[in-house]
Write a protein that holds these residues in place. Structure first.
Motif, PDB file in Angstrom:
ATOM      1  N   UNK A   8       4.642  -3.319  -2.899  1.00  0.00           N
ATOM      2  CA  UNK A   8       5.549  -2.665  -1.959  1.00  0.00           C
ATOM      3  C   UNK A   8       6.424  -1.677  -2.715  1.00  0.00           C
ATOM      4  N   UNK A   9       6.589  -0.496  -2.162  1.00  0.00           N
ATOM      5  CA  UNK A   9       7.413   0.526  -2.785  1.00  0.00           C
ATOM      6  C   UNK A   9       8.090   1.379  -1.730  1.00  0.00           C
ATOM      7  N   UNK A  10       9.047   2.168  -2.152  1.00  0.00           N
ATOM      8  CA  UNK A  10       9.661   3.154  -1.270  1.00  0.00           C
ATOM      9  C   UNK A  10       8.764   4.385  -1.233  1.00  0.00           C
ATOM     10  N   UNK A  62       2.417 -12.629  -1.007  1.00  0.00           N
ATOM     11  CA  UNK A  62       3.116 -12.238  -2.231  1.00  0.00           C
ATOM     12  C   UNK A  62       3.452 -10.758  -2.144  1.00  0.00           C
ATOM     13  N   UNK A  63       4.719 -10.429  -2.379  1.00  0.00           N
ATOM     14  CA  UNK A  63       5.162  -9.036  -2.441  1.00  0.00           C
ATOM     15  C   UNK A  63       5.390  -8.674  -3.899  1.00  0.00           C
ATOM     16  N   UNK A  64       4.791  -7.588  -4.346  1.00  0.00           N
ATOM     17  CA  UNK A  64       4.910  -7.118  -5.721  1.00  0.00           C
ATOM     18  C   UNK A  64       5.797  -5.887  -5.739  1.00  0.00           C
ATOM     19  N   UNK A  65       6.862  -5.924  -6.545  1.00  0.00           N
ATOM     20  CA  UNK A  65       7.813  -4.814  -6.574  1.00  0.00           C
ATOM     21  C   UNK A  65       8.187  -4.458  -8.003  1.00  0.00           C
ATOM     22  N   UNK A  66       8.337  -3.160  -8.232  1.00  0.00           N
ATOM     23  CA  UNK A  66       8.796  -2.632  -9.511  1.00  0.00           C
ATOM     24  C   UNK A  66      10.009  -1.752  -9.214  1.00  0.00           C
ATOM     25  N   UNK A 107       6.534 -16.731   1.690  1.00  0.00           N
ATOM     26  CA  UNK A 107       6.258 -15.444   1.042  1.00  0.00           C
ATOM     27  C   UNK A 107       6.978 -15.391  -0.300  1.00  0.00           C
ATOM     28  N   UNK A 108       6.224 -15.186  -1.373  1.00  0.00           N
ATOM     29  CA  UNK A 108       6.794 -15.080  -2.705  1.00  0.00           C
ATOM     30  C   UNK A 108       7.018 -13.623  -3.068  1.00  0.00           C
ATOM     31  N   UNK A 109       7.885 -13.407  -4.037  1.00  0.00           N
ATOM     32  CA  UNK A 109       8.157 -12.057  -4.526  1.00  0.00           C
ATOM     33  C   UNK A 109       8.012 -12.031  -6.037  1.00  0.00           C
ATOM     34  N   UNK A 110       7.270 -11.061  -6.529  1.00  0.00           N
ATOM     35  CA  UNK A 110       7.177 -10.799  -7.966  1.00  0.00           C
ATOM     36  C   UNK A 110       7.904  -9.486  -8.199  1.00  0.00           C
ATOM     37  N   UNK A 111       8.972  -9.538  -8.979  1.00  0.00           N
ATOM     38  CA  UNK A 111       9.849  -8.381  -9.138  1.00  0.00           C
ATOM     39  C   UNK A 111      10.006  -8.038 -10.615  1.00  0.00           C
ATOM     40  N   UNK A 112       9.708  -6.805 -10.942  1.00  0.00           N
ATOM     41  CA  UNK A 112       9.934  -6.311 -12.301  1.00  0.00           C
ATOM     42  C   UNK A 112      11.187  -5.448 -12.257  1.00  0.00           C
ATOM     43  N   UNK A 195      -0.358  -9.506 -11.182  1.00  0.00           N
ATOM     44  CA  UNK A 195      -0.190  -8.062 -11.257  1.00  0.00           C
ATOM     45  C   UNK A 195       0.184  -7.703 -12.676  1.00  0.00           C
ATOM     46  N   UNK A 196      -0.280  -6.572 -13.149  1.00  0.00           N
ATOM     47  CA  UNK A 196       0.050  -6.130 -14.510  1.00  0.00           C
ATOM     48  C   UNK A 196       0.866  -4.847 -14.441  1.00  0.00           C
TER      49      UNK A 196
END
Length: 200
Positions: A8-10, A62-66, A107-112, A195-196
């Protein structure tokens, strides 16, 4: 791998059509409805809210965010800003305030992220990457968050909307502070999984 993980991104300027972003955004200027939001030129925050809702609609777990590709004002709102701008004047409910409700829904979140500790005490795991080597710093991060909350309380400032209540659950936030030369992937303690992210 997690087949229903979604990055997910803006997307400043994207078109949004009939998406309910009201869990995150309300009280827009001019009384624009956010329960069926549409725009031909969405802002960073409204586009990110729409992207999250669309991901959930298709069943993402799972939501992946940077942080590099997220809208800052959507991700967090510190206690000082909350004092300056009253909550009823701020249209955005930051993502940091929605972690628990997403976790409760499975729902999990992976946040960098390397620019804010607002997620420390909400995180089930905090992994610092140093020269491609992961290190579990969850307890240290939780201790830092507890000291910060105590400092705010002693100053009479309160925790503010983006300083979480300590606690963890089986699903939720994986948080990786950014350091130069970083690779991160997470999930169930297996760093090869979700995610990498590579940083030079």
């Amino acid at each position: 791998m997690v087949p229903d993980a979604v990055k997910v991104l803006a997307e400043d300027g994207r078109r949004v059509e009939a998406v309910d972003i009201s869990p995150y955004i309300n009280n827009l200027p001019g009384g624009t409805s956010t329960s069926s939001f549409r725009s031909d030129d969405a802002s960073g925050s409204t586009s990110q809210a729409a992207n999250i809702q669309e991901a959930l609609e298709v069943g993402a777990s799972v939501l992946l965010m940077d942080e590099d590709t997220c809208a800052t004002n959507f991700m967090m709102r510190d206690s000082r800003m909350a004092q300056l701008v009253a909550p009823d004047k701020e249209p955005i409910t930051p993502f940091s305030a929605k972690i628990e409700s997403l976790r409760a829904a499975g729902v999990s979140t992976v946040l960098v992220m390397g620019g804010s500790g607002d997620y420390f005490s909400r995180a089930d795991a905090v992994i610092v990457m140093d020269n491609y080597i992961p290190s579990d710093t969850t307890q240290e991060a939780h201790n830092i968050a507890a000291r910060h909350a105590a400092t705010l309380a002693a100053a009479g400032m309160g925790a503010g909307p983006s300083t979480p209540t300590p606690g963890a659950a089986d699903m939720g936030v994986w948080f990786t502070p950014r350091v130069p030369g970083t690779i991160y992937s997470g999930g169930g303690g297996d760093w090869r999984g979700v995610k990498t992210h590579v940083r030079g």
